[in-house]
Motif scaffolding. Structure first.
Motif, short mmCIF file in Angstrom:
data_model
loop_
_atom_site.label_atom_id
_atom_site.label_comp_id
_atom_site.label_asym_id
_atom_site.label_seq_id
_atom_site.Cartn_x
_atom_site.Cartn_y
_atom_site.Cartn_z
N LEU A 1 5.33 -3.11 -2.22
CA LEU A 1 3.80 -4.40 -3.19
C LEU A 1 2.74 -3.40 -3.62
O LEU A 1 2.37 -2.69 -2.22
CB LEU A 1 3.38 -5.79 -1.91
N ILE B 1 -6.59 -10.40 1.80
CA ILE B 1 -5.28 -10.10 1.57
C ILE B 1 -4.12 -10.64 2.62
O ILE B 1 -3.38 -10.57 1.89
CB ILE B 1 -5.07 -8.34 1.68
N GLY C 1 0.86 -1.25 -0.17
CA GLY C 1 0.28 0.09 -0.19
C GLY C 1 1.18 1.43 -0.16
O GLY C 1 0.40 2.27 0.53
N ALA D 1 1.19 3.40 -2.51
CA ALA D 1 1.31 4.53 -3.18
C ALA D 1 -0.26 4.88 -2.26
O ALA D 1 -0.12 6.24 -2.64
CB ALA D 1 0.28 4.08 -4.45
N GLY D 2 -0.73 4.94 -1.23
CA GLY D 2 -1.49 5.82 0.05
C GLY D 2 -0.94 5.83 0.45
O GLY D 2 -0.20 6.97 0.53
N GLN D 3 -2.44 6.94 1.52
CA GLN D 3 -1.19 7.99 2.35
C GLN D 3 -0.62 8.14 3.11
O GLN D 3 0.37 9.16 3.50
CB GLN D 3 -2.68 9.24 2.43
P1 NDP Z 1 -5.51 4.87 1.52
O1 NDP Z 1 -6.50 4.10 1.25
O2 NDP Z 1 -4.72 6.04 0.82
O3 NDP Z 1 -4.11 3.50 0.80
C1 NDP Z 1 -3.97 2.28 1.16
C2 NDP Z 1 -3.22 1.72 -0.19
O4 NDP Z 1 -3.09 0.18 0.10
C3 NDP Z 1 -4.00 1.73 -1.41
O5 NDP Z 1 -2.68 2.35 -2.05
C4 NDP Z 1 -4.56 0.80 -2.07
O6 NDP Z 1 -4.35 0.78 -3.55
C5 NDP Z 1 -3.28 -0.33 -1.59
N1 NDP Z 1 -3.62 -1.89 -1.67
C6 NDP Z 1 -4.71 -2.13 -1.16
N2 NDP Z 1 -5.19 -3.32 -0.87
C7 NDP Z 1 -4.18 -3.70 -1.52
C8 NDP Z 1 -3.18 -5.12 -1.45
N3 NDP Z 1 -3.90 -6.44 -1.08
N4 NDP Z 1 -1.86 -5.30 -1.17
C9 NDP Z 1 -1.08 -3.55 -1.86
N5 NDP Z 1 -1.80 -2.46 -1.84
C10 NDP Z 1 -2.68 -3.21 -1.18
O7 NDP Z 1 -5.16 4.09 3.03
P2 NDP Z 1 -3.96 5.00 4.07
O8 NDP Z 1 -2.46 4.07 3.63
O9 NDP Z 1 -5.01 6.09 4.92
O10 NDP Z 1 -4.00 3.67 5.51
C11 NDP Z 1 -3.72 1.97 4.86
C12 NDP Z 1 -4.66 1.42 6.44
O11 NDP Z 1 -3.62 2.19 7.62
C13 NDP Z 1 -5.95 1.40 6.28
O12 NDP Z 1 -6.24 0.59 6.84
C14 NDP Z 1 -6.03 2.14 7.69
O13 NDP Z 1 -7.29 2.05 8.62
C15 NDP Z 1 -4.61 2.04 8.20
N6 NDP Z 1 -4.20 2.59 9.36
C16 NDP Z 1 -4.17 2.20 11.08
C17 NDP Z 1 -3.59 2.94 11.86
C18 NDP Z 1 -3.14 1.72 13.05
O14 NDP Z 1 -3.40 2.47 14.02
N7 NDP Z 1 -3.16 0.52 12.72
C19 NDP Z 1 -3.77 4.29 11.80
C20 NDP Z 1 -3.90 5.13 10.50
C21 NDP Z 1 -4.63 4.15 9.80
P3 NDP Z 1 -5.70 1.42 -4.44
O15 NDP Z 1 -5.63 2.84 -4.02
O16 NDP Z 1 -5.09 0.40 -5.83
O17 NDP Z 1 -6.80 0.15 -3.43
#
Ligand code: NDP
Length: 328
Positions: free
Chosen positions: A41, A110, A11, A13-15
């Motif tokens: 990945l 996943i 993930g 490329a996510g935030q």
């Molecule tokens: P985003 O939605 O910005 O980014 C998630 C990224 O993960 C996207 O680029 C997405 O791709 C990618 N992704 C989804 N499924 C897969 C996969 N199977 N393999 C690889 N990449 C994948 O989310 P955030 O970055 O804001 O947050 C990520 C996670 O962290 C969330 O589940 C959030 O709830 C969690 N989180 C946990 C915290 C904690 O304290 N434990 C605190 C804050 C957040 P695509 O866009 O193509 O779907």
């Protein structure tokens, strides 16, 4: 110069990824003398791969001396091959049409796949941190699907809850975060989490003597547990830079140590403090020589027991749902 360590971030490329990768590249996670082979990945979609390409271009443009190589791939085998550290950030966010069990189901798929890939291809001593929610249960799933790796090596992130609590306590008492010792957050990264000051010292004094009980019960505990929603309300997006910072802190301390200082990590229970074996549970730990150890010998009060039990119930309910999915 040390040999590079292979770090996989899902993930990317996510935030959260966007903050995390640059901190890793700068050396904040593993130290200023540790080169890194970074592998992102991503999901095999055009938009994800394109976004990952953009992030890689920016990482290239930082010319980080410690970034030995940067790759991005949607291929689990390539990503996890010989990986020594994995930050599993990518997860399916909850959308309006999903209930909690839909979310567990989507994410279980996943983490089942990633757990199996870790089992088959990763370094046998890999350290895994699950950030993607529901983080504790996702870490449980990945561990169950990687029977050849030491179960101890699958952890989930509760450090953001820990860090959020430190600042609340410091602001309330007019102390520095570094004045606070022996604090932890028990349980699940969810609304039952239990930030516990029973053993906490602030500048050497008992926190319970410095903090009014009504503030602790009616403000502190709910504020820490609902901080994620408050950030979304204020910012319009979920916590990202602070979550990335907590992930950096978690791995930094696990690898480089805390001495006798407590931190919070969600780790597989071995039955400590009555927590059922196998649940991935936030507990106080100390880290030394690349290993963590749950703090032993605490005498729990009834209040602590009651709050720990609420978290046990929440995690057992999730475990019951995902155990069926893992068995399929
Ligand atoms: P985003 O939605 O910005 O980014 C998630 C990224 O993960 C996207 O680029 C997405 O791709 C990618 N992704 C989804 N499924 C897969 C996969 N199977 N393999 C690889 N990449 C994948 O989310 P955030 O970055 O804001 O947050 C990520 C996670 O962290 C969330 O589940 C959030 O709830 C969690 N989180 C946990 C915290 C904690 O304290 N434990 C605190 C804050 C957040 P695509 O866009 O193509 O779907």
């Amino acid at each position: 110069m040390k040999k590079p360590v292979k770090v996989v971030v899902t993930g990317a490329a996510g935030q959260i990824g966007y903050s995390l990768l640059f901190r890793i590249g700068a050396g904040d996670m593993l130290g200023m003398d540790q080169p890194v082979d970074l592998c992102m990945l991503e999901r095999n979609t055009e938009s994800s791969m394109k976004a990952a390409k953009g992030v890689k271009m920016e990482l290239d443009d930082c010319a980080f001396p410690l970034l030995n190589s940067i790759t991005s791939t949607p291929d689990l085998k390539k990503a996890f091959k010989d990986a020594q550290i994995a930050l599993l950030v990518g997860a399916r966010p909850r959308t309006k049409d999903m209930n909690r069990s839909d979310l567990l189901n989507a994410n279980a798929q996943i983490f089942i796949e990633q757990g199996r890939a870790i089992n088959n291809y990763a370094d046998r001593n890999i350290k895994v941190l699950v950030v993607g929610n529901p983080a504790n249960t996702n870490a449980y799933i990945a561990r169950k699907c990687a029977p050849d790796i030491n179960p101890k090596n699958f952890t989930a992130m509760m450090r953001l809850d820990h860090n959020r609590s430190l600042t609340q306590l410091a602001q309330k008492t007019g102390c520095k975060v570094t004045d606070i010792e022996k604090f932890c957050v028990w349980g699940n990264h969810g609304n039952t989490m239990y930030p516990d000051i029973t053993n906490t010292l602030i500048a050497g004094k008992k926190a319970e003597d410095l903090i009014p009980t009504d503030w602790y019960l009616d403000y502190f505990i709910p504020t820490v547990a609902s901080r994620g929603s408050a950030i979304i309300e204020a910012r319009g997006h979920s916590s990202a830079a602070s979550a990335a910072n907590a992930a950096i802190d978690h791995i930094h301390d696990w690898v480089l140590g805390t001495g006798d200082k407590w931190q919070t990590m969600a780790v597989p229970s071995n039955g400590e403090y009555g927590i059922p074996e196998g649940l991935c549970f936030g507990m106080p730990v100390t880290c030394n020589n690349g290993d963590y150890e749950v703090v032993k010998g605490l005498e729990l009060t009834d209040f602590e027991r009651e709050h720990i039990l609420q978290n046990v119930k929440a995690l057992e309910a999730e475990r019951a749902v995902v155990d069926e999915l893992i068995a399929k």
